[in-house]
Design an enzyme around this catalytic site. Structure first.
Site, mmCIF file in Angstrom:
data_model
loop_
_atom_site.group_PDB
_atom_site.id
_atom_site.type_symbol
_atom_site.label_atom_id
_atom_site.label_comp_id
_atom_site.label_asym_id
_atom_site.label_seq_id
_atom_site.Cartn_x
_atom_site.Cartn_y
_atom_site.Cartn_z
ATOM 1 N N ALA A 53 0.822 -1.210 0.000
ATOM 2 C CA ALA A 53 0.000 0.000 0.000
ATOM 3 C C ALA A 53 0.861 1.268 0.000
ATOM 4 O O ALA A 53 2.095 1.217 0.089
ATOM 5 C CB ALA A 53 -0.934 -0.014 1.209
ATOM 6 N N HIS A 54 0.177 2.415 -0.049
ATOM 7 C CA HIS A 54 0.895 3.685 -0.200
ATOM 8 C C HIS A 54 1.773 3.990 1.025
ATOM 9 O O HIS A 54 1.423 3.703 2.161
ATOM 10 C CB HIS A 54 -0.060 4.839 -0.488
ATOM 11 C CG HIS A 54 -1.104 5.087 0.551
ATOM 12 N ND1 HIS A 54 -2.056 6.058 0.409
ATOM 13 C CD2 HIS A 54 -1.361 4.521 1.754
ATOM 14 C CE1 HIS A 54 -2.841 6.074 1.459
ATOM 15 N NE2 HIS A 54 -2.435 5.158 2.295
ATOM 16 N N ASN A 55 2.939 4.552 0.707
ATOM 17 C CA ASN A 55 3.918 5.014 1.694
ATOM 18 C C ASN A 55 4.540 3.907 2.534
ATOM 19 O O ASN A 55 5.166 4.174 3.563
ATOM 20 C CB ASN A 55 3.324 6.091 2.600
ATOM 21 C CG ASN A 55 2.959 7.340 1.824
ATOM 22 O OD1 ASN A 55 1.784 7.653 1.652
ATOM 23 N ND2 ASN A 55 3.961 8.032 1.312
#
Length: 370
Positions: free
Chosen positions: A271-273
């Site tokens: 997922a993001h980051n």
């Protein structure tokens, strides 16, 4: 397994080892008296290899297969080599006919030899851009690249020297791929993705899709959401391999980061980051929620789940199917899988577990009454 090279292109064992990268390995070839270095056309297991194939022994449980193997040569440890000599002497039988490659790390040598065969079986390639590919005028292509049929390379994208794009790959605007990469068919890099040198991206990989960023928005109605644009990118280091249909989402503001030497199996969701440290290996079907940091040299077993905004320190090893819901700040192995059992037994055990709190209270009450 099928032979990988025809007889005209197959090297002798000595020539094969000379052409293989054996950096950091100690090895020597032992031939039976009067034997010549065998011609090696492929690789196989001890049970399946033929006289023109190279096999290997790393697990002592398969030592018994040495006597019956038809392999032309076998990579084995010094201990296994000595054990085979002792077995031959005790049984009074002739030594097996295969050549022995005695090595301090047979599995690694096998991997290096397999890399040589992988390159050799592909043969020479025709460099250039397929006529059906679409390449933006300002895209930069390095020397000796191969751009396959129906690829799309958007404005400002950069492809490093020696990189191969299989059919149907899409490289988004401003994205960059380092030298000597291999993208199999239908890999997609959204705009603003950077991939280092010597990457291997398997079919269906998607790098840089939007992270799951949503803000509750009562102005649109009860339970409604407003999309948060994902303005970061994805940065992938050198020597990374990403398996089929694995996705790595772009960051909300900062980039999602995959470190050098990371190995991701098939169908993983990053997922993001998220940040994954150097030389970490993650097996299939793992999910890593947003903004979690995984340290260096970690391993994560198949179908494990990591909650968001966590930190796993370096050298953490998570067993398959385990759910990690809190920070892990001490190196070691972690397992949280409830053991499988006969269904009726599992139901009885699960019912007991649900009553643990009550049982604990009753035991404490009994202890106080004594």
């Amino acid at each position: 397994m099928p032979l990988l090279l025809d007889a005209a292109r197959a090297p002798s064992l000595n020539a094969l080892l000379a052409a293989t990268d054996t950096t950091g390995l100690e090895w020597q070839v032992r031939l039976t008296a009067g034997a010549e270095s065998p011609v090696i056309r492929g690789l196989g297991t001890l049970a399946s290899a033929g006289r023109h194939e190279l096999s290997f022994l790393t697990n002592p449980k398969y030592h018994g297969q040495l006597a019956g193997t038809h392999a032309g040569a076998v990579i084995l440890t010094p201990d296994a080599d000595r054990a085979l000599d002792q077995q031959v002497e005790q049984e009074g039988k002739p030594a097996p006919a295969f050549a022995r490659v005695v090595c301090n790390n047979p599995y690694l040598l096998y991997a290096r030899v397999a890399q040589w065969f992988d390159r050799a079986r592909r043969g020479g390639a025709d460099y250039g851009v397929h006529p059906t590919a679409v390449v933006a005028p300002d895209a930069v292509l390095g020397d000796k690249v191969i751009i396959g049929p129906h690829c799309v390379i958007e404005a400002g994208a950069r492809i490093g020297s020696g990189t191969v794009l299989g059919p149907g790959c899409v490289i988004g605007a401003g994205s960059a791929i380092g030298a000597d990469g291999l993208l199999h068919a239908r890999v997609t890099l959204y705009p603003g993705v950077t991939v280092g040198a010597r990457a291997i991206l398997h079919s269906g990989v998607v790098l840089g899709a939007d992270g799951f960023g949503l803000a509750p928005d009562p102005t649109l109605g009860a339970g409604a959401w407003t999309k948060i644009p994902q303005l970061g990118g994805v940065t992938v280091g050198d020597d990374v391999e990403i398996g089929a249909n694995t996705t790595v989402d772009r960051g909300a503001l900062d980039d999602t980061v995959i470190g050098n030497g990371v190995k991701l199996d098939n169908q993983i969701m990053v997922a993001h980051n998220v940040r994954i440290g150097d030389n970490t290996a993650i097996a299939a079907c793992v999910g890593i929620a947003g903004s979690t940091t995984v340290g260096q040299r970690c391993t994560i077993g198949g179908a494990a789940m990591l909650s968001g905004h966590l930190v796993l320190t370096d050298d953490v090893h998570v067993s398959g199917g385990t759910a990690i819901t809190a920070n892990v700040m001490k190196s070691g192995r972690y397992t949280g899988v409830y053991p499988f059992a006969d269904h009726a037994d599992w139901q009885r055990n699960a019912a007991v577990i649900q009553q643990l709190g009550l049982l604990r209270k009753r035991i404490r009450a009994l202890e106080r009454s004594e």
